[in-house]
Enzyme design. Structure first.
Site, PDB file in Angstrom:
ATOM      1  N   GLY A 260     -47.298   6.616  16.181  1.00  0.00           N
ATOM      2  CA  GLY A 260     -47.237   5.549  15.188  1.00  0.00           C
ATOM      3  C   GLY A 260     -45.888   4.872  15.146  1.00  0.00           C
ATOM      4  O   GLY A 260     -44.974   5.198  15.896  1.00  0.00           O
TER       5      GLY A 260
ATOM      6  N   ASP B 163     -41.777  19.563  21.435  1.00  0.00           N
ATOM      7  CA  ASP B 163     -41.565  18.272  22.102  1.00  0.00           C
ATOM      8  C   ASP B 163     -40.110  17.840  21.953  1.00  0.00           C
ATOM      9  O   ASP B 163     -39.818  16.696  21.612  1.00  0.00           O
ATOM     10  CB  ASP B 163     -42.505  17.217  21.518  1.00  0.00           C
ATOM     11  CG  ASP B 163     -42.537  15.940  22.363  1.00  0.00           C
ATOM     12  OD1 ASP B 163     -42.794  14.870  21.779  1.00  0.00           O
ATOM     13  OD2 ASP B 163     -42.291  16.022  23.582  1.00  0.00           O
TER      14      ASP B 163
ATOM     15  N   GLY C 211     -39.101   1.559  15.827  1.00  0.00           N
ATOM     16  CA  GLY C 211     -39.644   1.991  17.103  1.00  0.00           C
ATOM     17  C   GLY C 211     -41.108   2.345  16.977  1.00  0.00           C
ATOM     18  O   GLY C 211     -41.692   2.301  15.901  1.00  0.00           O
TER      19      GLY C 211
END
Length: 709
Positions: A423, A539, A418
Site C-alpha cells: 500500500g 523482510d 512511497g
C-alpha cells in the site's frame, strides 16, 4: 623541689595547650588524605572532576566520584574524566574500598603494587588508559575480586600466575595490551566461576592450555583472537557451553579443527587467519598436504567465507536480467504518474471530507454504527453497502500518548511518501504541527476485524528505541490505516547510496555506520529474544530501516505483512518496497532483483520465516554498509549478489581496499573495527542457517568488539 615541679607542669600544660589550639578542629580524615594524594598525582583535570576534593572537608564522602557507606569510602568512580597523571599506592590504604572505575582517562605509568593492598576490592576497571609495565603479582591478594578490566592499555610482560588466586573472578578482560609469553596453566582449574574471558589483541604465544575447557560458567564469547598462539586447538575447548562462541582468529594455530561439543557447527569465521588449520568448516582439507601460504603483512580479507548461496538465488534474479533501459524508464514513469494521481486524489477527498463535515449538523455527516466518522478520504462509491458483520470504528489508539482523533487526521495535510505492494505511505501533518506516518493497507475485502485488532495490539506492545512504534489504527470495510511515528531522516538505503538527483550526497562516516549497525542489531535482538512473542521480521532490508534526527536506526514494517494479510491484501513475503519509504523521493531501483538479495537462501524453499532469515538479512546490510555497494553488484555484463561478490573477492585474495567503500579508505585508524564487523557479517550470511549466530550474540559481540568507552 616545689618550684621546678610547678615550672615543669606549666611547661607541659603550655605545650599541650599550643598543640590543641593550633591543630585544626575539623581535620580531614585519613581516607580523605589518601584520596588527596591521588589528586596530587593528577597533572591535568580538564573536566574539573576533582574540583571539589578539598582538604577543608571533614571526610571525602561528598566529593565527586566518591561513594561512602557508613562513613567509609567504598567506591571511586570517575570514568571518561580525561585525568592525566598516575595511580598512587595510597589508594590501597582505603580499608573498605570495593570498586575502582577510572576507565577512559589518560593515566600513565605502571600499576603500583600498593594499590592491591585494598584487600576487599571487588571491581577494578582501568580500561582505555596508557598504563604500562607488568601486572604486579600482588594482584593475587585480591581474593574478593570479581571484575578485572585492564583492556586498551600498554601493559606487558607475562600474565602472573598469581592472578589465578583471584578465584572469585567472573569477568577478565585484558585485551588490547602487550602481554607476552605463554598463558599459564591453571586458568580453567582455578577460575571456575569465570563468565567472561577476553585475551584478544596481545602477543601471547605457546599452546592454548587445555584446561580452558573447564570454564563451564562462560557466556558470550571466549576471545583468544589476534595473538600468537600456536600448535593444535585442544579438543577440550569443545567442553565449553555450546552457546559460547570461541574466537580463535588470527593466531598461528595448526592441524585439524576438533569436531566436538562447542566446536561443532562453527562457521569458518571463528578460525580465519590461521593458515595452518585444516578440516571442517574450512575449505582446506587436512589430507591435502599442501603447505599453507604465509599470511600477508598487508591488510587483507579473511581467508575463509561461507559456502556458495543457493542456486535459487540465481534463478530468482535471472528473470530480471533482460530488462532494457527503456523498460526501466517506463516503469519509473508509470509509478511516478500513479503516485502523483494518488496524491491528488488524497487531497481532493480530504477537502471533500472537511467541507461535508460542516454542511449540516443533522443527517449529512458520515457516521458508522457506533457514531464514529468514516475515513472519507478513502471512501468507496456510496452505492456499495457495508457487510452486516463488520463493525465500524473511529481511530483506535494503541498508546496512551495518542491525543489526536480521526477528525484531526482528516483535516491534516497529507503527502505521498512511497508505495509498495502492501500500500501507500503518507506523511501527515496535523494542525498542531505533529507529523505522523500513515500507511494505507487498501480496500481488501476480508473482514477479520477481531483478528486484526489482536495482532495490532500485540505489535503495538513491542516498544524499543530501534523499532518504529505502531501508535494507532483505523479499520472499516472500505479502509485500513496504520499510524506510526514519523522518522525524519529517510531510509538507510538513501543514506548509503543517496537519493536520485541529490547532488549534495555525503557518505556516512564509519562511526555513523557503526552506530546504525548497532541500532539494527539491538532492535532485532529485542524482537527475537525479549518481545512478547519472540517475533521474526521476515523482510529486513535498508529500505525499511529508517534514521531519526540523531541518525539512530529504527526498524520499520515489523508485522506489516501479517496485518496486510488479515486486511485482505495477501502480499508476497518479499515486498517490492521502493527506496523512497518515508521521507525519500519517489524512485525505482534500477536493479529490479535487489530486494531478493536480502532474503536467506532457504527463504526460497519454505514459506515459514525464521529468526535465521533476519540474521542473514542483517549480514547483507552489514556488507552493504562496509562496501557501499548495492545488494546486486554489476560485474562486466553480469550481476552477482553482494554476498557472492564478497566471497569472490575472498577467493581471489583481493585486498581489503577492493571491498571497502572508497570513502572509508580515508579512515585507516578504523581498520580493526571494519575487519571485526566484516567477520561478524560473514558469520551472519552462512549458507547453513544453523551456523548463523543468534542476534543477541551478534549484538553483544558487535558492542563489545567495537566499543572501547
Amino acid at each position: 623541689m616545689g618550684v621546678p615541679s610547678i615550672v615543669t607542669t606549666l611547661w607541659v600544660f603550655s605545650l599541650l595547650s599550643n598543640t590543641y589550639f593550633f591543630s585544626p578542629v575539623g581535620a580531614l580524615n585519613e581516607e580523605g588524605a589518601a584520596l588527596l594524594s591521588f589528586k596530587a598525582s593528577i597533572r591535568e583535570d580538564p573536566e574539573g572532576s576533582l574540583a571539589n576534593w578539598n582538604s577543608s572537608d571533614l571526610d571525602p564522602c561528598s566529593w565527586n566520584g566518591i561513594t561512602c557507606r557508613e562513613g567509609e569510602v567504598v567506591s571511586i568512580s570517575l570514568p571518561k574524566s580525561k585525568l592525566l597523571g598516575s595511580l598512587p599506592s595510597s589508594l590501597g590504604s582505603l580499608p573498605s574500598l570495593r570498586h575502582i572505575n577510572l576507565r577512559n582517562s589518560r593515566l600513565q605509568g605502571g600499576l603500583p603494587p600498593g594499590v592491591f593492598a585494598a584487600r576487599g576490592l571487588q571491581s577494578l576497571v582501568l580500561s582505555g588508559n596508557s598504563l604500562s609495565g607488568p601486572l604486579p603479582p600482588e594482584i593475587g591478594k585480591l581474593s574478593y575480586l570479581q571484575n578485572l578490566d585492564l583492556s586498551d592499555n600498554s601493559l606487558n610482560d607475562s600474565i602472573p600466575i598469581a592472578l589465578f588466586q583471584c578465584k572469585r573472578l567472573k569477568s577478565l578482560d585484558i585485551s588490547h595490551n602487550n602481554f607476552t609469553n605463554s598463558l599459564p596453566i591453571g586458568l580453567g582449574s582455578n577460575l571456575a566461576g569465570l563468565q567472561k574471558l577476553d585475551l584478544s589483541y596481545n602477543r601471547l604465544n605457546g599452546s592454548i592450555p587445555s584446561d580452558i575447557g573447564s570454564l563451564s560458567s562462560l557466556q558470550g564469547t571466549v576471545d583468544l583472537s589476534h595473538n600468537l598462539f600456536s600448535g593444535a586447538i585442544p579438543a577440550s575447548l569443545g567442553n565449553l557451553p555450546e552457546k559460547v562462541y570461541i574466537d580463535l582468529t588470527y593466531n598461528n594455530l595448526s592441524g585439524p579443527i576438533p569436531q566436538n561439543g562447542a566446536l561443532v557447527n562453527r562457521g569458518p569465521t571463528a578460525f580465519i587467519g590461521n593458515p595452518g588449520l585444516c578440516g571442517t568448516p574450512l575449505k582446506n582439507p587436512c589430507s591435502s598436504g599442501t603447505p599453507a601460504s604465509s599470511p600477508s603483512t598487508l591488510p587483507s580479507l579473511p581467508k575463509n567465507h561461507p559456502p556458495p548461496a543457493s542456486e535459487a538465488n540465481n534463478s530468482q534474479k535471472s528473470n530480471h536480467r533482460g530488462l532494457s533501459r527503456s523498460a526501466v524508464i517506463a516503469i519509473v514513469m508509470s509509478d511516478v504518474v500513479a503516485i502523483g494521481l494518488m496524491a491528488v486524489a488524497f487531497f481532493c477527498c480530504y477537502r471533500m471530507a472537511v467541507s461535508s463535515s460542516g454542511e449540516e449538523e443533522g443527517g449529512k455527516s458520515d457516521t458508522g454504527s457506533n457514531g464514529g466518522k468514516k475515513c472519507a478520504c478513502f471512501r468507496k462509491d456510496e452505492s456499495e453497502k457495508q457487510s452486516e458483520n463488520v463493525e465500524q470504528f473511529d481511530l483506535i489508539p494503541l498508546d496512551h500518548r495518542v491525543h489526536y482523533n480521526l477528525d484531526e487526521l482528516l483535516k491534516a495535510s497529507a503527502f505521498v511518501l512511497g508505495k509498495s505492494e502492501i500500500g501507500f505511505m503518507y506523511k501527515v501533518v496535523l494542525e498542531d504541527g505533529l507529523i505522523l506516518a500513515v500507511r494505507r493497507l487498501g480496500e481488501g475485502g476480508s473482514q477479520r476485524f477481531k483478528e486484526f485488532q489482536t495482532e495490532a495490539e500485540a505489535i503495538a506492545k513491542v516498544r524499543h528505541p530501534n523499532i518504529v512504534a505502531l501508535r494507532a489504527y483505523y479499520w472499516s470495510i472500505e479502509e485500513k490505516l496504520l499510524i506510526y511515528d514519523y522518522i525524519p531522516n529517510g531510509t538507510l538505503s538513501a543514506a548509503i547510496h543517496g537519493k536520485g538527483g541529490n547532488a549534495h550526497f555525503s557518505p556516512l562516516s564509519w562511526d555513523a555506520r557503526l552506530k546504525i549497525m548497532k541500532g539494527i542489531a539491538k532492535g532485532l535482538a529485542f524482537l527475537h529474544e525479549f518481545s512478547p512473542k519472540k517475533y521474526v521480521h521476515g523482510d529486513l532490508k535498508p529500505n525499511n530501516v529508517l534514521l531519526d534526527m540523531k541518525m539512530e536506526a529504527c526498524i520499520s514494517d515489523f508485522g506489516l505483512g501479517r496485518l496486510a494479510n488479515i486486511a485482505g491484501e495477501s502480499p508476497t513475503m518479499q515486498s517490492t518496497e521502493k527506496p523512497q519509504n518515508q521521507i525519500s523521493d519517489v524512485a525505482v531501483s534500477p536493479i529490479m532483483s535487489s530486494a531478493l538479495s536480502y532474503q536467506a537462501p532457504e527463504a526460497f524453499s519454505t514459506l515459514k520465516p525464521s529468526q535465521k532469515w533476519d540474521v542473514y538479512s542483517y549480514g547483507v546490510i552489514l556488507l552493504e554498509l562496509i562496501s557501499g555497494r548495492s545488494p546486486v553488484v554489476l560485474m562486466d555484463n553480469s550481476e552477482m549478489d553482494l554476498v557472492r561478490w564478497v566471497q569472490f573477492c575472498i577467493d581471489e585474495r583481493k585486498p581489503l581496499l577492493d571491498v571497502l567503500d572508497p570513502f572509508l579508505a580515508k579512515e585507516p585508524e578504523k581498520e580493526d573495527q571494519i575487519i571485526t564487523v566484516l567477520k561478524i557479517a560473514l558469520a551472519c550470511v552462512q549458507f547453513n542457517p544453523e551456523k548463523r549466530p543468534p542476534m543477541r550474540h551478534v549484538s553483544d559481540t558487535l558492542e563489545r568488539s567495537t566499543t572501547r568507552s
